[in-house]
Write a protein that holds these residues in place. Sequence first.
Motif, mmCIF file in Angstrom:
data_model
loop_
_atom_site.group_PDB
_atom_site.id
_atom_site.type_symbol
_atom_site.label_atom_id
_atom_site.label_comp_id
_atom_site.label_asym_id
_atom_site.label_seq_id
_atom_site.Cartn_x
_atom_site.Cartn_y
_atom_site.Cartn_z
ATOM 1 N N GLU A 191 0.824 -1.206 0.000
ATOM 2 C CA GLU A 191 0.000 0.000 0.000
ATOM 3 C C GLU A 191 0.858 1.257 0.000
ATOM 4 O O GLU A 191 0.624 2.186 -0.798
ATOM 5 C CB GLU A 191 -0.922 0.000 1.221
ATOM 6 N N GLU A 192 1.875 1.286 0.848
ATOM 7 C CA GLU A 192 2.742 2.458 0.917
ATOM 8 C C GLU A 192 3.590 2.599 -0.349
ATOM 9 O O GLU A 192 3.794 3.702 -0.859
ATOM 10 C CB GLU A 192 3.654 2.369 2.141
ATOM 11 N N ILE A 197 4.581 5.318 -5.721
ATOM 12 C CA ILE A 197 4.583 5.119 -7.174
ATOM 13 C C ILE A 197 3.567 6.035 -7.838
ATOM 14 O O ILE A 197 3.859 6.691 -8.844
ATOM 15 C CB ILE A 197 4.300 3.636 -7.504
ATOM 16 N N SER A 198 2.376 6.111 -7.270
ATOM 17 C CA SER A 198 1.327 6.964 -7.832
ATOM 18 C C SER A 198 1.681 8.443 -7.719
ATOM 19 O O SER A 198 1.527 9.207 -8.684
ATOM 20 C CB SER A 198 0.003 6.680 -7.128
ATOM 21 N N GLY A 241 9.000 -7.321 4.317
ATOM 22 C CA GLY A 241 9.141 -8.646 3.720
ATOM 23 C C GLY A 241 8.046 -9.618 4.109
ATOM 24 O O GLY A 241 7.895 -10.667 3.472
ATOM 25 N N THR A 242 7.264 -9.285 5.131
ATOM 26 C CA THR A 242 6.184 -10.177 5.563
ATOM 27 C C THR A 242 4.866 -9.896 4.838
ATOM 28 O O THR A 242 3.891 -10.618 5.045
ATOM 29 C CB THR A 242 5.946 -10.046 7.082
ATOM 30 N N ASP A 243 4.826 -8.857 3.994
ATOM 31 C CA ASP A 243 3.588 -8.446 3.325
ATOM 32 C C ASP A 243 3.327 -9.341 2.114
ATOM 33 O O ASP A 243 3.979 -9.199 1.067
ATOM 34 C CB ASP A 243 3.694 -6.987 2.903
ATOM 35 N N ALA A 248 2.871 -10.788 -3.927
ATOM 36 C CA ALA A 248 2.039 -11.040 -5.104
ATOM 37 C C ALA A 248 2.277 -9.979 -6.166
ATOM 38 O O ALA A 248 2.339 -10.294 -7.371
ATOM 39 C CB ALA A 248 0.566 -11.080 -4.697
ATOM 40 N N TRP A 249 2.406 -8.731 -5.747
ATOM 41 C CA TRP A 249 2.637 -7.645 -6.699
ATOM 42 C C TRP A 249 3.967 -7.823 -7.426
ATOM 43 O O TRP A 249 4.047 -7.627 -8.652
ATOM 44 C CB TRP A 249 2.608 -6.311 -5.963
#
Length: 337
Positions: A191-192, A197-198, A241-243, A248-249
């Motif tokens: 999310e962050e 990026i956006s 690293g746990t996300d 997946a991204w």
Amino acid sequence: MPQWTKAPEGSNWGRFGAEDELGTLNYIGPAERQTAAAEIREGLAFCLTLPLDVPGTVSIHPRRKAPLLQPTYLGDTPYINYPLSNAEAGLQDVLSDDQVLMSLQYSTQWDALAHVGAQFDADGDGQSEAVYYNGFRAGTDVLGGEAAGPHGSYARRLSVARLAESCVQGRGVLVDLLRHFGPGRSIIGLEELQQAISAQNVEVRPGDILMLRTGYAEALLDMQSNPDPARLDQTGAVLDGTDTALHAWLSETRIAAIAADNYAVENPHVAAGSCCYRLPLHNHCLFRLGMPLAELWYLRDLAQALEARGRTAVFLTAPPLRLPGAVGSPVSPVATI
């Protein structure tokens, strides 16, 4: 035939062939390099490496040692400022010739795919064994001790030489986490990362090398005359690293590699007892995806130039040393805009 009967969930094992040693670098082909070359508009080049004797006065990894330069020797004779007239009267040449002993992942570096493996039941027999990306085996493909012969260690497969042979050249995209989140330590999940990026209008394409500026390497360089390890450990963003959403991204975007200016790319302080990896992003990238990771790049000058121009992409050339058997390598990346 594959080296395995069972692959880790969500992995790239077998995607690029049973003998593949490049992993996600396969996403960079001629078309991607041609597209990357279009990012060269002014012909300005930026060196993205720290001096290779940095971290220097700040110890960030107890096993890794700074370069030690010495002259080469012929017998007992050191070849520094050596007049060839000593060997043959009348010659006017003066020679200097040196050698270096250093840890290959001491400073600006690439991690090869043989750098991190896992205990995993690749045979599907209920017993875990030490394996690396695409099922290559510890003790057979990655050697240590007497099995490695005179070297002491030797990766027969997945060595950094394979990365060098691929040239590691393509489109690099910079996400400036320092500009978005500030210089303090922050843990960055998907999310962050997508927020940054956006906000910076970064377009991430398949085959890109994702460059992350956190300010860590800059702080490390700036504090050489006044080391402050405690402050450094609280400097800059690190990936979470746990996300699993981030995992997946990284898989879905089909980027070729990640290059960060910090130590470890991800949060190196995963809570004790977390199952089951000390560096879960290394596990996902190196072991499962075959995605090389790079650390301690120097990105300040490039980031400032890109921000001033409203740009985020570069033509990037970053091959490691073509050193057979090595599991990591110093690198001197060059970004051209």
